[in-house]
Write a protein that holds these residues in place. Structure first.
Motif, PDB file in Angstrom:
ATOM      1  N   GLU A   1      -9.278   6.310  -2.048  1.00  0.00           N
ATOM      2  CA  GLU A   1      -8.774   5.437  -3.101  1.00  0.00           C
ATOM      3  C   GLU A   1      -9.202   5.937  -4.474  1.00  0.00           C
ATOM      4  O   GLU A   1      -8.439   5.828  -5.448  1.00  0.00           O
TER       5      GLU A   1
ATOM      6  N   ARG B   1       2.283   1.792  -3.404  1.00  0.00           N
ATOM      7  CA  ARG B   1       1.296   2.399  -4.308  1.00  0.00           C
ATOM      8  C   ARG B   1       1.144   3.888  -4.036  1.00  0.00           C
ATOM      9  O   ARG B   1       1.040   4.699  -4.957  1.00  0.00           O
ATOM     10  N   GLU B   2       1.127   4.234  -2.735  1.00  0.00           N
ATOM     11  CA  GLU B   2       0.998   5.650  -2.391  1.00  0.00           C
ATOM     12  C   GLU B   2       2.170   6.445  -2.938  1.00  0.00           C
ATOM     13  O   GLU B   2       2.006   7.535  -3.502  1.00  0.00           O
TER      14      GLU B   2
ATOM     15  N   ARG C   1      -6.797   8.601  -5.613  1.00  0.00           N
ATOM     16  CA  ARG C   1      -5.548   8.056  -6.126  1.00  0.00           C
ATOM     17  C   ARG C   1      -5.740   7.467  -7.525  1.00  0.00           C
ATOM     18  O   ARG C   1      -4.858   7.561  -8.381  1.00  0.00           O
TER      19      ARG C   1
ATOM     20  N   ASP D   1      -5.042  -3.092  -8.110  1.00  0.00           N
ATOM     21  CA  ASP D   1      -4.965  -3.527  -6.710  1.00  0.00           C
ATOM     22  C   ASP D   1      -5.932  -2.739  -5.838  1.00  0.00           C
ATOM     23  O   ASP D   1      -6.627  -3.307  -4.976  1.00  0.00           O
ATOM     24  N   ARG D   2      -5.961  -1.436  -6.026  1.00  0.00           N
ATOM     25  CA  ARG D   2      -6.890  -0.617  -5.229  1.00  0.00           C
ATOM     26  C   ARG D   2      -8.339  -1.027  -5.477  1.00  0.00           C
ATOM     27  O   ARG D   2      -9.135  -1.143  -4.531  1.00  0.00           O
TER      28      ARG D   2
ATOM     29  N   ARG E   1       0.833  -1.210   0.000  1.00  0.00           N
ATOM     30  CA  ARG E   1       0.000   0.000   0.000  1.00  0.00           C
ATOM     31  C   ARG E   1       0.862   1.252   0.000  1.00  0.00           C
ATOM     32  O   ARG E   1       0.599   2.210  -0.730  1.00  0.00           O
TER      33      ARG E   1
ATOM     34  N   ASP F   1       1.898   6.617  -6.860  1.00  0.00           N
ATOM     35  CA  ASP F   1       0.848   7.500  -7.352  1.00  0.00           C
ATOM     36  C   ASP F   1       1.128   8.950  -7.027  1.00  0.00           C
ATOM     37  O   ASP F   1       0.987   9.835  -7.876  1.00  0.00           O
TER      38      ASP F   1
END
Length: 417
Positions: A327, A221-222, A330, A387-388, A218, A225
């Motif tokens: 989410e 990903r953060e 993002r 994934d999100r 996670r 993004d």
């Protein structure tokens, strides 16, 4: 011969001997409690001076040691730490946490009893045998009074006794080392079975690793993004400002303001993520962006780089659940970032956010003829979007159709958090 000497007196043997002596030290309080039971039961006032009564006290104390290990789960952690340090057992073969289940407590009690039992015997031998062995080795060099006023055994008067005494003393020392090495080897062999992780421990460890991996994914990903979008936006904003530097100062000022705003926000988000990754640091205080809080700002900063974005929002961002709003933000950010990176600032991007059939629908489209092939090593952004969406119980699709590159995401309004 050297292997046998290493088995008896090598570094590992010495460390295991220390482990056994530690077990003997731990056994002493239980022996004292056993003496309190054995003394009145045998009507003896001086239990400490009677070897059979001492052994009986030792036997009475061992069940108390087993009960202690069963009642205090941390015993397994302490014993496993001692075994790792002194017995040469690999850490992955031993449990790391306290004994929680009945089976784990039973095995810990069995181990604690064995450790204190073997340790008590070897400790007693280590105290008694060396002085007597030294006495035997030195016996030929000692002159005794002729009248035997020391009360020595009459067997010492034989001539062959002083000649064989040193051999017997050395044999006793070797025998003590052999007993200690053998006991240490047995305990090291039994340790993984009695102190090793139970199936429940392995499941808990696997779940902990999975949870840690999920957190790291996670955070990755953060970072991708947030930082990826910021770098793409800042690059295009700076490029667009450079091209019109002499002809459109107002656009340049807007682009520079957007660059400042983008970098400031990204630094705050980066600090929040790195705060979680650094051991001992508290997470950063920068709030996670959401559609309700920053959709307009995201569109403004993207347009400041020259990208023409047509946005249609048929949903109230304020009414969305916080997790879904975060989410979705993002996902929109990554969709616009992909358009910036792969299509450039010469195309028009269409963004649509709507609610249909209890789902939040997000689509990002741009003409395909301006979109170059994916860069080497790319594809992490689309994978992150998928994934999100999957974690929220939704779906995500991306691809080319009828001359348009389209990203479509569908998220349930009441999905898993």
């Amino acid at each position: 011969m050297s292997e046998f000497a290493r088995f008896l007196f090598g570094r590992r043997a010495r460390r295991r001997w220390i482990h056994l002596i530690l077990g003997g030290a731990l056994a002493m309080p239980y022996v004292f409690v056993g003496q309190l039971v054995v003394g009145p039961a045998t009507d003896s006032r001086y239990v400490f001076h009677d070897l059979p009564l001492q052994l009986l006290s030792f036997a009475v104390g061992l069940p108390l040691a087993a009960l202690t290990a069963a009642l205090f789960p941390l015993t397994r952690s302490l014993e496993a730490g001692a075994v790792r340090s002194l017995c040469g057992i690999d850490a992955h073969r031993l449990a790391h946490g306290p004994a929680r289940t009945r089976a784990a407590k039973g095995r810990t009690a069995a181990w604690f009893t064995l450790h204190l039992g073997f340790g008590g015997i070897i400790s007693g031998m280590s105290l008694a045998v060396p002085p007597f062995a030294v006495f035997l080795v030195a016996l030929p060099f000692i002159e005794w009074p002729a009248d035997n006023r020391l009360g020595l055994p009459e067997v010492l008067d034989h001539a062959w006794v002083p000649a064989l005494a040193p051999v017997a003393g050395l044999a006793m020392l070797v025998g003590l080392a052999a007993c200690a090495a053998g006991s240490g080897t047995l305990l090291a062999r039994w340790a993984p079975a009695l102190l090793g992780p139970t199936p429940e421990d392995r499941v808990a460890a696997a779940e902990a690793r999975a949870a840690d991996l999920a957190v790291r994914n996670r955070l990755a990903r953060e970072l991708h993004d947030s930082v990826g979008h910021a770098l793409s936006a800042v690059t295009l904003q700076a490029s667009a400002a450079r091209r019109v530097l002499d002809t459109d100062p107002e656009f340049v000022r807007e682009a520079l303001a957007a660059i400042e705003d983008t970098t400031r926000r990204t630094v705050g988000e980066l600090d929040a993520v790195l705060g979680v990754l650094r051991d001992g640091d508290a997470p950063g205080t920068a709030p996670a962006p959401t559609l309700a809080a920053d959709l307009d700002g995201l569109l403004r900063r993207t347009r400041a780089g020259g990208l023409r974005v047509t946005a249609t929002v048929d949903a109230d961002p304020e009414a969305l659940p916080p997790v879904l709003s975060r989410e979705a933000y993002r996902i929109v950010q990554e969709g616009l970032s992909n358009a910036l990176k792969h299509a450039g600032d010469q195309v028009s991007v269409t963004l649509r956010i709507a609610i249909a059939d209890e789902h939040l629908e997000i689509s990002v489209e741009n003409p395909l003829e301006h979109t170059p092939s994916c860069r080497p090593g790319g594809g992490h952004g689309l994978r992150g979007i998928a994934d999100r969406a999957r974690l929220l119980g939704g779906t995500a699709q991306a691809g080319a159709a009828q001359g348009v590159w389209r990203l479509s995401v569908r998220l349930p309004l009441k999905g898993p958090a």
